[in-house]
Design an enzyme around this catalytic site. Structure first.
Site, mmCIF file in Angstrom:
data_model
loop_
_atom_site.group_PDB
_atom_site.id
_atom_site.type_symbol
_atom_site.label_atom_id
_atom_site.label_comp_id
_atom_site.label_asym_id
_atom_site.label_seq_id
_atom_site.Cartn_x
_atom_site.Cartn_y
_atom_site.Cartn_z
ATOM 1 C CE1 TYR A 1 32.809 42.000 35.275
ATOM 2 C CE2 TYR A 1 31.568 44.048 35.117
ATOM 3 C CZ TYR A 1 31.708 42.707 34.827
ATOM 4 O OH TYR A 1 30.749 42.074 34.062
ATOM 5 C CG ASP B 1 32.565 26.051 33.943
ATOM 6 O OD1 ASP B 1 31.606 26.707 33.503
ATOM 7 O OD2 ASP B 1 32.989 26.183 35.109
ATOM 8 C CG ASN C 1 30.247 33.613 29.019
ATOM 9 O OD1 ASN C 1 29.501 34.591 29.018
ATOM 10 N ND2 ASN C 1 30.174 32.667 29.951
ATOM 11 C CG ASP D 1 41.698 29.394 36.276
ATOM 12 O OD1 ASP D 1 41.222 30.275 35.519
ATOM 13 O OD2 ASP D 1 42.090 29.625 37.437
ATOM 14 C CB VAL D 2 39.837 30.562 30.706
ATOM 15 C CG1 VAL D 2 39.137 29.362 30.094
ATOM 16 C CG2 VAL D 2 38.858 31.431 31.479
ATOM 17 C CE LYS E 1 33.319 41.676 31.762
ATOM 18 N NZ LYS E 1 33.268 40.382 31.061
#
Ligand SMILES: NC(=O)c1ccc[n+]([C@@H]2O[C@H](COP(=O)([O-])OP(=O)(O)OC[C@H]3O[C@@H](n4cnc5c(N)ncnc54)[C@H](O)[C@@H]3O)[C@@H](O)[C@H]2O)c1
Length: 277
Positions: free
Chosen positions: A167, A49, A102, A75-76, A171
Site C-alpha cells: 500500500y 465503480d 480515487n 474494474d479499474v 501510494k
C-alpha cells in the site's frame, strides 16, 4: 464536516470521471463525496465503480439534486476495461475535463512472509496500476477538453511508512506518477496533482476502526480533528477547477497536519506527558 450545500456552478459544462464513486457501506466515502461536489459545481459526472449498486447510491443523490451522473461498471485494475469504459463515458459526457483517480485500498495484511505475491501485486494494481490504466485511457480526451485536470488520491502512507508491503510503496509511486504526468503533459496545458488523505473517517475505515482507534487517530494530528470525505473532496474540487490553473505537480496533504508532527510531539499530544519542552 457537515455536508456542504453551496453550489457555485464553477464547473458548468464540464465533464468528469471519478473512479471508486460508490461507497463500501453506509455513509459518505471519498469517491462519493468528490462526485457529489463535482456535480454541485455543475459538472456531469461519470461514476466508475466495480459495483453497480454502490455507484447507484451516488447517482441517485446526484440526480435527486437535479444534476447529471451515469454509472460505468468495471474494474479499474483492468486496462482493457478502462479503455472501453472511458470511451463510453466520453461519448456520454460530450467532453472530458477532469479525471479523479480515487480507487485504492490495502491488499493483504501483515509482514512480507504472510503476503503472497498475488496479494502484493493486487496492492500495486489497485493503488498504482489503476491510475496508470485510467490516465492512459483518458489522456487523449482530457487534452481535448478545457479543464485538463488529473487529481490522484494518494495517501499520507505514500510519504510516511506504516509497515505495509504494497500500500505505502504503491501510494509513493502514485505521488511520483502524478509529478511525471505533470511534466509529460504540462506544455499541453494538462495539470496533475495529488491529494494525500490523512486519518479520514469513511465507511471502509468504519469497518475496522474501534472507537479507541478513532480517538487515537484524532488526537495524534496537530489539529486534533477527525477528517471526513468532504475534507478530501473540497481539496479535489479546488485542484480540479480553474482557480488552480497555476498549480501542477502539487502533493497536498489533507491530514490535520499529521505528516508535519514529530513523533515525540505526537506522543505528547496523545499522553499529555512532556517529552520535548
Ligand atoms: N479512508 C482513509 O482514511 C484514507 C486514508 C488515506 C488514503 N485513502 C485513499 O482514499 C481513497 C478512497 O478511499 P475510501 O476508503 O474513501 O474509498 P471510496 O469510498 O472512495 O471508494 C470505494 C469504492 O471503490 C470501489 N472500488 C474498489 N475497487 C475498485 C476497482 N478495482 N475498480 C473500480 N471500483 C473499485 C468500491 O466498489 C467502492 O464503491 C483510496 O485511494 C484510499 O487509499 C483513504
Amino acid at each position: 464536516m457537515p455536508e456542504p450545500v453551496k453550489s457555485y456552478d464553477r464547473l458548468a459544462g464540464w465533464g468528469a470521471i471519478v473512479t471508486g464513486a460508490g461507497s463500501l457501506g453506509e455513509g459518505i466515502g471519498t469517491g462519493k463525496a468528490i462526485s457529489l461536489l463535482l456535480a454541485r459545481e455543475g459538472a456531469r459526472v461519470a461514476l466508475f465503480d466495480l459495483d453497480h449498486d454502490r455507484a447507484a447510491e451516488t447517482r441517485d443523490l446526484i440526480t435527486g439534486q437535479g444534476a447529471e451522473a451515469k454509472i460505468f461498471t468495471g474494474d479499474v485494475t483492468d486496462g482493457e476495461a478502462c479503455a472501453a469504459m472511458v470511451e463510453e463515458a466520453v461519448q456520454w459526457l460530450g467532453r472530458l475535463d477532469i479525471l479523479v483517480n480515487n480507487v485504492g485500498m490495502g491488499a493483504g495484511a501483515g509482514r512480507l512472509e504472510a503476503i503472497a505475491p498475488a496479494a502484493w501485486e493486487r496492492g500495486i494494481a489497485l493503488n498504482l496500476g489503476s491510475a496508470y490504466n485510467m490516465t492512459r485511457a483518458a489522456i487523449t480526451a482530457l487534452l481535448a477538453g478545457e479543464g485538463k485536470a488529473v487529481v490522484n488520491i494518494a495517501s499520507v502512507a505514500g510519504v510516511l511508512a506504516h509497515g505495509t508491503a504494497s500500500y505505502g510503496p504503491a501510494k509513493a509511486a502514485m505521488i511520483q506518477f502524478t509529478r511525471e504526468i505533470a511534466v509529460m503533459y504540462g506544455r499541453e496545458g494538462l495539470r496533475a496533482n495529488a491529494v494525500l488523505p490523512g486519518h479520514i473517517m469513511t465507511p471502509l475505515v468504519e469497518r475496522f476502526a474501534s472507537p479507541d482507534a478513532r480517538e487515537t487517530r484524532r488526537l495524534i494530528a496537530p489539529l486534533g480533528v477527525e477528517g471526513d470525505a468532504w475534507d478530501i473532496a473540497q481539496a479535489v474540487i479546488f485542484l480540479a477547477g480553474p482557480e488552480a490553473r497555476f498549480i501542477s505537480g502539487a502533493i497536498l496533504p489533507v491530514d490535520g497536519g499529521v505528516t508535519q508532527i514529530a513523533p515525540l510531539a505526537a506522543y505528547e499530544a496523545l499522553t499529555g506527558e512532556s517529552m520535548t519542552r
